[in-house]
Design a protein around this motif. Structure first.
Motif, mmCIF file in Angstrom:
data_model
loop_
_atom_site.group_PDB
_atom_site.id
_atom_site.type_symbol
_atom_site.label_atom_id
_atom_site.label_comp_id
_atom_site.label_asym_id
_atom_site.label_seq_id
_atom_site.Cartn_x
_atom_site.Cartn_y
_atom_site.Cartn_z
ATOM 1 N N UNK A 1 0.863 -1.184 0.000
ATOM 2 C CA UNK A 1 0.000 0.000 0.000
ATOM 3 C C UNK A 1 0.893 1.226 0.000
ATOM 4 N N UNK A 2 0.612 2.149 -0.889
ATOM 5 C CA UNK A 2 1.452 3.335 -1.025
ATOM 6 C C UNK A 2 0.563 4.568 -0.864
ATOM 7 N N UNK A 3 0.962 5.445 0.048
ATOM 8 C CA UNK A 3 0.153 6.625 0.319
ATOM 9 C C UNK A 3 0.533 7.736 -0.651
ATOM 10 N N UNK A 4 -0.477 8.299 -1.311
ATOM 11 C CA UNK A 4 -0.242 9.358 -2.291
ATOM 12 C C UNK A 4 0.479 10.548 -1.671
ATOM 13 N N UNK A 5 1.241 11.259 -2.497
ATOM 14 C CA UNK A 5 1.943 12.466 -2.041
ATOM 15 C C UNK A 5 2.949 12.215 -0.935
ATOM 16 N N UNK A 6 3.552 11.031 -0.932
ATOM 17 C CA UNK A 6 4.644 10.760 0.007
ATOM 18 C C UNK A 6 5.823 10.199 -0.801
ATOM 19 N N UNK A 7 7.036 10.179 -0.213
ATOM 20 C CA UNK A 7 8.206 9.689 -0.949
ATOM 21 C C UNK A 7 8.063 8.233 -1.394
ATOM 22 N N UNK A 8 7.146 7.499 -0.756
ATOM 23 C CA UNK A 8 6.988 6.084 -1.097
ATOM 24 C C UNK A 8 6.593 5.889 -2.563
ATOM 25 N N UNK B 1 -4.280 -0.346 -8.273
ATOM 26 C CA UNK B 1 -5.596 0.014 -7.760
ATOM 27 C C UNK B 1 -5.452 1.304 -6.954
ATOM 28 N N UNK B 2 -6.422 2.201 -7.105
ATOM 29 C CA UNK B 2 -6.349 3.462 -6.347
ATOM 30 C C UNK B 2 -7.636 3.661 -5.565
ATOM 31 N N UNK B 3 -7.495 3.991 -4.303
ATOM 32 C CA UNK B 3 -8.647 4.382 -3.493
ATOM 33 C C UNK B 3 -8.416 5.808 -2.996
ATOM 34 N N UNK B 4 -9.491 6.402 -2.482
ATOM 35 C CA UNK B 4 -9.349 7.707 -1.847
ATOM 36 C C UNK B 4 -9.588 7.519 -0.359
ATOM 37 N N UNK B 5 -8.660 8.055 0.450
ATOM 38 C CA UNK B 5 -8.943 8.073 1.888
ATOM 39 C C UNK B 5 -9.661 9.380 2.198
ATOM 40 N N UNK B 6 -10.727 9.297 3.000
ATOM 41 C CA UNK B 6 -11.436 10.487 3.450
ATOM 42 C C UNK B 6 -11.467 10.479 4.969
ATOM 43 N N UNK C 1 -12.310 4.498 -0.028
ATOM 44 C CA UNK C 1 -13.310 4.115 -1.027
ATOM 45 C C UNK C 1 -12.705 4.067 -2.415
ATOM 46 N N UNK C 2 -13.204 3.110 -3.206
ATOM 47 C CA UNK C 2 -12.837 3.074 -4.617
ATOM 48 C C UNK C 2 -13.385 4.348 -5.253
ATOM 49 N N UNK C 3 -12.616 4.930 -6.172
ATOM 50 C CA UNK C 3 -13.065 6.197 -6.754
ATOM 51 C C UNK C 3 -14.327 6.003 -7.592
ATOM 52 N N UNK C 4 -14.562 4.755 -8.050
ATOM 53 C CA UNK C 4 -15.748 4.507 -8.875
ATOM 54 C C UNK C 4 -17.013 4.315 -8.029
ATOM 55 N N UNK D 1 -14.296 14.353 4.265
ATOM 56 C CA UNK D 1 -13.565 15.157 3.281
ATOM 57 C C UNK D 1 -12.442 14.318 2.696
ATOM 58 N N UNK D 2 -12.335 14.267 1.340
ATOM 59 C CA UNK D 2 -11.246 13.489 0.732
ATOM 60 C C UNK D 2 -9.901 13.994 1.227
ATOM 61 N N UNK D 3 -9.004 13.053 1.506
ATOM 62 C CA UNK D 3 -7.737 13.408 2.116
ATOM 63 C C UNK D 3 -6.581 13.099 1.156
ATOM 64 N N UNK D 4 -6.423 11.821 0.788
ATOM 65 C CA UNK D 4 -5.298 11.429 -0.059
ATOM 66 C C UNK D 4 -5.648 10.224 -0.907
ATOM 67 N N UNK D 5 -4.845 10.041 -1.946
ATOM 68 C CA UNK D 5 -4.928 8.779 -2.684
ATOM 69 C C UNK D 5 -4.240 7.700 -1.878
ATOM 70 N N UNK D 6 -4.778 6.491 -1.939
ATOM 71 C CA UNK D 6 -4.196 5.327 -1.252
ATOM 72 C C UNK D 6 -4.096 4.244 -2.324
ATOM 73 N N UNK D 7 -2.871 3.896 -2.720
ATOM 74 C CA UNK D 7 -2.710 3.050 -3.904
ATOM 75 C C UNK D 7 -2.182 1.674 -3.524
ATOM 76 N N UNK D 8 -2.531 0.705 -4.328
ATOM 77 C CA UNK D 8 -1.913 -0.612 -4.209
ATOM 78 C C UNK D 8 -0.985 -0.807 -5.393
ATOM 79 N N UNK D 9 0.250 -1.158 -5.078
ATOM 80 C CA UNK D 9 1.257 -1.443 -6.096
ATOM 81 C C UNK D 9 1.642 -2.907 -5.966
#
Ligand code: COA
Length: 338
Positions: free
Chosen positions: A123-130, A143-148, A298-301, A315-323
């Motif tokens: 799991x990779x948190x959006x907008x971080x060095x990861x 896969x991309x989700x949005x954390x709120x 949540x899935x963006x869809x 309130x949407x906070x960040x993207x949360x991605x699976x790599x």
């Protein structure tokens, strides 16, 4: 020095040092997230579901001149489940960009390969060095989700109370701190099985058979993560028509984690989603004195769920991605780069 590390037998000083590193990482990468506490940290790191295994390594500084052990500067663990190894890596912000992250990944990847697993996910948190880190290692985004995040201080409790009762005739809600009662486990598991397709592709498998569900609840309790459930029951059949699960971890009890919310197909269109989530927030408000926020993924869809969450004040906070990456390819790539 990177070495295999067992949280069950590690000294309390090592657990505390790892916690310091985790909190330094959070302060650097996710400054809005609450710092973690030491309560049940060992259990959080050590406990797994039956049939799963977690293997951990740490990077530790040299002992001090007085002989006291060096700080834990980096940590990696891999959870082996199904045919995948799920990776988590942490490097103290003061130690970054020296190749330590890459060394930790290589150590874990070699073991995952030896154990015969096919792929590694993370799991990779959006907008971080990861993000740049895993992309530089050849991982690809699956896969991309949005954390709120919901700030409870902004909630209109009178409006929420109306939402909690705005449910179609023939249904009633039940609140179960600790988990669903055993007599409802079967129907609860059936409701979860319905969304199995939707959840395929996620790293954390959902528990959709009764025994796996019991095991999963036991595991949560052992790790210091307290589950709360609100159910919508269909009165005519006694079946679970909808459920929502929130977990309050003792490691960060000011911010709870929303887990699954499911409304069974035949019972959609009766206001169940809104009502169970609203009721949950009201119950949490009285059950968990320290709680100030709830976070959800949540899935963006998933527009219907995003709409209800927005109404509740999330309130949407960040993207949360699976790599993920093929293990053999990763080991080859990292070995070749050394
Ligand atoms: C991601 C992380 C493990 C990287 O650790 P690291 O020790 O700095 O990584 P490395 O030094 O091995 O970097 C390897 C490569 O990744 C890439 N990389 C890493 N950080 C990067 C950054 N901030 N920007 C651009 N590229 C970066 C570079 O290509 C780098 O190679 P280079 O330094 O030769 O250019 C570290 O930043 C971390 O712990 N992040 C938090 C991860 C996490 O799970 N957080 C969860 C809560 S937020």
């Amino acid at each position: 020095m990177v070495r295999e590390w067992d949280p069950r037998t590690a000294s309390s000083a090592e657990i505390a040092s790892l916690l310091d590193t985790l909190n330094a990482v959070l302060a650097a990468d996710l400054p809005q997230d609450p710092p973690w506490r030491e309560t049940s940290m060992r259990e959080y790191l050590a406990e797994v579901m039956p049939g799963e295994r977690r293997i951990s390594w740490v990077a530790q500084a040299e002992p001090a001149a007085d002989g006291s052990p060096g700080a834990i500067l980096g940590h990696v663990h891999v959870l082996l489940l199904g045919d995948i190894g799920v990776l988590e890596v942490l490097v103290h912000p003061a130690e970054r960009r020296t190749g330590l992250g890459r060394d930790l990944v290589l150590t874990a990847a070699r073991r995952v390969y030896q154990e015969g697993f096919q792929s590694i996910g993370v799991e990779v948190v959006g907008d971080t060095p990861a993000v740049a880190f895993y992309e530089s290692l050849g991982f690809s985004k699956e896969y991309v989700e949005t954390r709120s995040v919901l700030d409870l201080s902004g909630v209109d409790w009178a409006e929420l109370s109306e939402m909690a009762t705005g449910i179609g005739a023939g249904y009633h809600l039940e609140f179960h701190p600790g988990g669903p009662p055993d007599e409802l486990i079967e129907t609860y598991a059936r409701a979860k099985a319905e969304v199995r397709d939707v959840e395929d592709g996620e790293l954390r498998p959902s528990s959709y058979d009764p025994q796996r569900l019991r095991d999963s609840l036991d595991c949560l309790h052992r790790r210091g993560m307290k589950p709360y459930i609100v159910l919508a029951l269909h009165e005519q059949t006694g079946e679970v028509a909808g459920l929502t699960e929130v977990v309050v971890p003792v490691q960060h009890p000011t911010r709870a984690d929303q887990y699954d919310t499911i409304v069974v197909q035949d019972h959609r269109g009766y206001g169940i989603d809104r009502a169970i989530k609203a009721r949950m927030l009201m119950e949490l408000r009285s059950a968990e004195a320290e709680l100030t926020e709830v976070q959800t993924w949540n899935a963006q869809a998933n527009e219907a769920m995003l709409k209800v969450n927005a109404e509740l004040g999330y309130r949407p906070d960040r993207e949360w991605c699976e790599y993920s990456i093929d293990v053999a390819e990763l080991v080859h790539r990292l070995d070749a780069g050394r």
